[in-house]
Design an enzyme around this catalytic site. Structure first.
Site, PDB file in Angstrom:
ATOM      1  N   THR A 134       0.856  -1.194   0.000  1.00 23.51           N
ATOM      2  CA  THR A 134       0.000   0.000   0.000  1.00 23.51           C
ATOM      3  C   THR A 134       0.882   1.230   0.000  1.00 23.51           C
ATOM      4  O   THR A 134       1.768   1.361   0.842  1.00 23.51           O
ATOM      5  CB  THR A 134      -0.921   0.042   1.236  1.00 23.51           C
ATOM      6  OG1 THR A 134      -0.122   0.008   2.419  1.00 23.51           O
ATOM      7  CG2 THR A 134      -1.927  -1.097   1.218  1.00 23.51           C
TER       8      THR A 134
ATOM      9  N   ASN B  45       1.433   4.756   0.990  1.00 23.18           N
ATOM     10  CA  ASN B  45       0.864   5.648   2.005  1.00 23.18           C
ATOM     11  C   ASN B  45       1.043   7.106   1.583  1.00 23.18           C
ATOM     12  O   ASN B  45       2.119   7.489   1.129  1.00 23.18           O
ATOM     13  CB  ASN B  45       1.556   5.408   3.354  1.00 23.18           C
ATOM     14  CG  ASN B  45       1.243   4.025   3.934  1.00 23.18           C
ATOM     15  OD1 ASN B  45       1.475   3.002   3.288  1.00 23.18           O
ATOM     16  ND2 ASN B  45       0.709   4.000   5.131  1.00 23.18           N
TER      17      ASN B  45
ATOM     18  N   GLU C 177      -3.971   4.723   2.755  1.00 24.50           N
ATOM     19  CA  GLU C 177      -3.051   3.859   2.018  1.00 24.50           C
ATOM     20  C   GLU C 177      -3.739   3.271   0.800  1.00 24.50           C
ATOM     21  O   GLU C 177      -4.841   2.777   0.881  1.00 24.50           O
ATOM     22  CB  GLU C 177      -2.484   2.731   2.866  1.00 24.50           C
ATOM     23  CG  GLU C 177      -2.995   2.592   4.253  1.00 24.50           C
ATOM     24  CD  GLU C 177      -2.378   1.401   4.962  1.00 24.50           C
ATOM     25  OE1 GLU C 177      -1.886   0.476   4.302  1.00 24.50           O
ATOM     26  OE2 GLU C 177      -2.418   1.398   6.190  1.00 24.50           O
TER      27      GLU C 177
HETATM   28  P1  ADP Z   1       5.008   0.828   3.629  1.00 30.59           P
HETATM   29  O1  ADP Z   1       4.657   0.302   4.958  1.00 30.59           O
HETATM   30  O2  ADP Z   1       6.266   1.635   3.615  1.00 30.59           O
HETATM   31  O3  ADP Z   1       3.861   1.557   2.972  1.00 30.59           O
HETATM   32  P2  ADP Z   1       4.394  -1.448   1.928  1.00 30.59           P
HETATM   33  O4  ADP Z   1       4.859  -2.838   2.207  1.00 30.59           O
HETATM   34  O5  ADP Z   1       2.946  -1.124   2.141  1.00 30.59           O
HETATM   35  O6  ADP Z   1       5.319  -0.478   2.746  1.00 30.59           O
HETATM   36  O7  ADP Z   1       4.817  -1.159   0.421  1.00 30.59           O
HETATM   37  C1  ADP Z   1       4.399   0.042  -0.159  1.00 30.59           C
HETATM   38  C2  ADP Z   1       5.311   0.497  -1.282  1.00 30.59           C
HETATM   39  O8  ADP Z   1       5.405  -0.508  -2.307  1.00 30.59           O
HETATM   40  C3  ADP Z   1       4.709   1.714  -1.959  1.00 30.59           C
HETATM   41  O9  ADP Z   1       5.113   2.929  -1.321  1.00 30.59           O
HETATM   42  C4  ADP Z   1       5.241   1.599  -3.386  1.00 30.59           C
HETATM   43  O10 ADP Z   1       6.478   2.298  -3.491  1.00 30.59           O
HETATM   44  C5  ADP Z   1       5.469   0.093  -3.571  1.00 30.59           C
HETATM   45  N1  ADP Z   1       4.473  -0.583  -4.416  1.00 30.59           N
HETATM   46  C6  ADP Z   1       4.776  -1.519  -5.376  1.00 30.59           C
HETATM   47  N2  ADP Z   1       3.678  -1.980  -5.980  1.00 30.59           N
HETATM   48  C7  ADP Z   1       2.614  -1.347  -5.412  1.00 30.59           C
HETATM   49  C8  ADP Z   1       1.184  -1.402  -5.643  1.00 30.59           C
HETATM   50  N3  ADP Z   1       0.656  -2.201  -6.573  1.00 30.59           N
HETATM   51  N4  ADP Z   1       0.397  -0.595  -4.884  1.00 30.59           N
HETATM   52  C9  ADP Z   1       0.935   0.214  -3.956  1.00 30.59           C
HETATM   53  N5  ADP Z   1       2.268   0.302  -3.685  1.00 30.59           N
HETATM   54  C10 ADP Z   1       3.107  -0.455  -4.412  1.00 30.59           C
HETATM   55  N1  RBF Z   2      -6.924  -3.026   8.106  1.00 36.33           N
HETATM   56  C1  RBF Z   2      -7.777  -3.404   9.075  1.00 36.33           C
HETATM   57  O1  RBF Z   2      -7.392  -3.468  10.237  1.00 36.33           O
HETATM   58  N2  RBF Z   2      -9.080  -3.718   8.818  1.00 36.33           N
HETATM   59  C2  RBF Z   2      -9.586  -3.677   7.562  1.00 36.33           C
HETATM   60  O2  RBF Z   2     -10.779  -3.954   7.376  1.00 36.33           O
HETATM   61  C3  RBF Z   2      -8.695  -3.299   6.481  1.00 36.33           C
HETATM   62  N3  RBF Z   2      -9.139  -3.263   5.206  1.00 36.33           N
HETATM   63  C4  RBF Z   2      -8.255  -2.914   4.194  1.00 36.33           C
HETATM   64  C5  RBF Z   2      -8.699  -2.914   2.879  1.00 36.33           C
HETATM   65  C6  RBF Z   2      -7.834  -2.580   1.840  1.00 36.33           C
HETATM   66  C7  RBF Z   2      -8.337  -2.595   0.423  1.00 36.33           C
HETATM   67  C8  RBF Z   2      -6.491  -2.232   2.132  1.00 36.33           C
HETATM   68  C9  RBF Z   2      -5.541  -1.859   1.040  1.00 36.33           C
HETATM   69  C10 RBF Z   2      -6.052  -2.229   3.447  1.00 36.33           C
HETATM   70  C11 RBF Z   2      -6.923  -2.574   4.495  1.00 36.33           C
HETATM   71  N4  RBF Z   2      -6.505  -2.597   5.820  1.00 36.33           N
HETATM   72  C12 RBF Z   2      -7.361  -2.970   6.812  1.00 36.33           C
HETATM   73  C13 RBF Z   2      -5.198  -2.038   6.175  1.00 36.33           C
HETATM   74  C14 RBF Z   2      -4.082  -3.044   6.337  1.00 36.33           C
HETATM   75  O3  RBF Z   2      -4.101  -3.516   7.652  1.00 36.33           O
HETATM   76  C15 RBF Z   2      -2.804  -2.249   6.031  1.00 36.33           C
HETATM   77  O4  RBF Z   2      -2.784  -1.950   4.668  1.00 36.33           O
HETATM   78  C16 RBF Z   2      -1.557  -2.971   6.412  1.00 36.33           C
HETATM   79  O5  RBF Z   2      -1.534  -3.168   7.797  1.00 36.33           O
HETATM   80  C17 RBF Z   2      -0.311  -2.175   5.996  1.00 36.33           C
HETATM   81  O6  RBF Z   2      -0.259  -0.913   6.569  1.00 36.33           O
HETATM   82 MG    MG Z   3       1.880   0.777   3.007  1.00 35.04          MG
END
Ligand code: ADP
Ligand code: RBF
Ligand code: MG
Length: 190
Positions: A44, A46, A121
């Site tokens: 995701t 952020n 995110e």
């Molecule tokens: P963080 O906790 O730092 O957000 P994540 O494990 O959620 O780490 O990874 C997020 C990062 O991965 C994004 O900031 C982006 O640079 C990269 N990324 C690669 N593919 C995707 C995608 N399909 N959607 C969102 N982020 C992506």
């Molecule tokens: N986190 C939750 O605790 N409850 C949820 O219902 C939840 N739904 C999510 C749905 C989507 C489409 C996405 C992208 C994330 C969601 N998350 C939810 C957040 C998830 O816990 C978080 O992306 C990871 O912990 C990384 O920060």
């Molecule tokens: Mg993230």
């Protein structure tokens, strides 16, 4: 806790998004909690929520819509865009690295992880070859899928997110929802 039972497979009317949508926000992609890819297998991007006018009134939960990202011109995922594509950004914006993708996102406190701060995110529905931290991202949210829940297990959370992904794809495929890609906000304007 998540209620039992089946979920809707598509969101919103075929005629297109309704008020208060679109809701827009933009910012540079920052580091998050470091668990999206590692713990869930769902990265995701952020973006900071500070300064977003509507964020405090927005319901926490899962939303979907379109994301514009300005990838660095060296990014390996900068696939060529067909020049005639009506849904691509204008040519000069494509040259600057702007691309548009479907997205699904969460706004809230991640009850499963009990976050103390509200986060936004975005999971982009596209396979990228490398990260894009620091890139400018502009979001146009077109619909609300569900509230955030706590879950019995990480597997149950992942299953619901995978359903959110399918619901978002199906909802955005419709013609009136594709029109949302033409929003100038998505390539950094306004
Ligand atoms: P963080 O906790 O730092 O957000 P994540 O494990 O959620 O780490 O990874 C997020 C990062 O991965 C994004 O900031 C982006 O640079 C990269 N990324 C690669 N593919 C995707 C995608 N399909 N959607 C969102 N982020 C992506
Ligand atoms: N986190 C939750 O605790 N409850 C949820 O219902 C939840 N739904 C999510 C749905 C989507 C489409 C996405 C992208 C994330 C969601 N998350 C939810 C957040 C998830 O816990 C978080 O992306 C990871 O912990 C990384 O920060
Ligand atoms: Mg993230």
């Amino acid at each position: 806790m998540r209620p039992d039972g089946p979920r809707p497979t598509i969101i919103g009317p075929d005629s297109g998004p309704e008020a208060p949508f679109p809701l827009r926000m933009k910012g540079k992609v920052v580091s998050g909690f470091g668990r999206g890819s590692k713990e869930l297998g769902i990265p995701t991007a952020n973006i900071p929520v500070e300064g977003v006018s509507w964020i405090d009134e927005a319901e926490s939960g899962v939303y979907f819509g379109w994301a514009g990202i300005q990838l660095p011109t060296s990014h390996p995922s900068l696939s060529p865009v067909p020049p005639s594509s009506s849904t691509a950004p204008p040519e000069d914006k494509v040259a600057e690295g702007w691309r548009i993708y479907p997205m699904v996102m969460s706004i809230g406190y991640n009850p499963f992880y009990k976050n103390k701060v509200r986060s936004a995110e975005v999971h982009v529905l596209h396979k990228f070859e490398t990260d894009f931290y620091g890139s400018e991202m502009a979001i146009s949210i077109l619909g609300y899928i569900r509230p955030e829940y706590d879950y019995v297990s990480v597997e149950a959370l992942i299953e619901d997110i995978n359903t959110d992904i399918e619901v978002s794809k199906r909802s955005l495929e419709r013609e009136a929802w594709q029109k949302g890609r033409e929003d100038r906000y998505l390539w950094g304007e306004e």
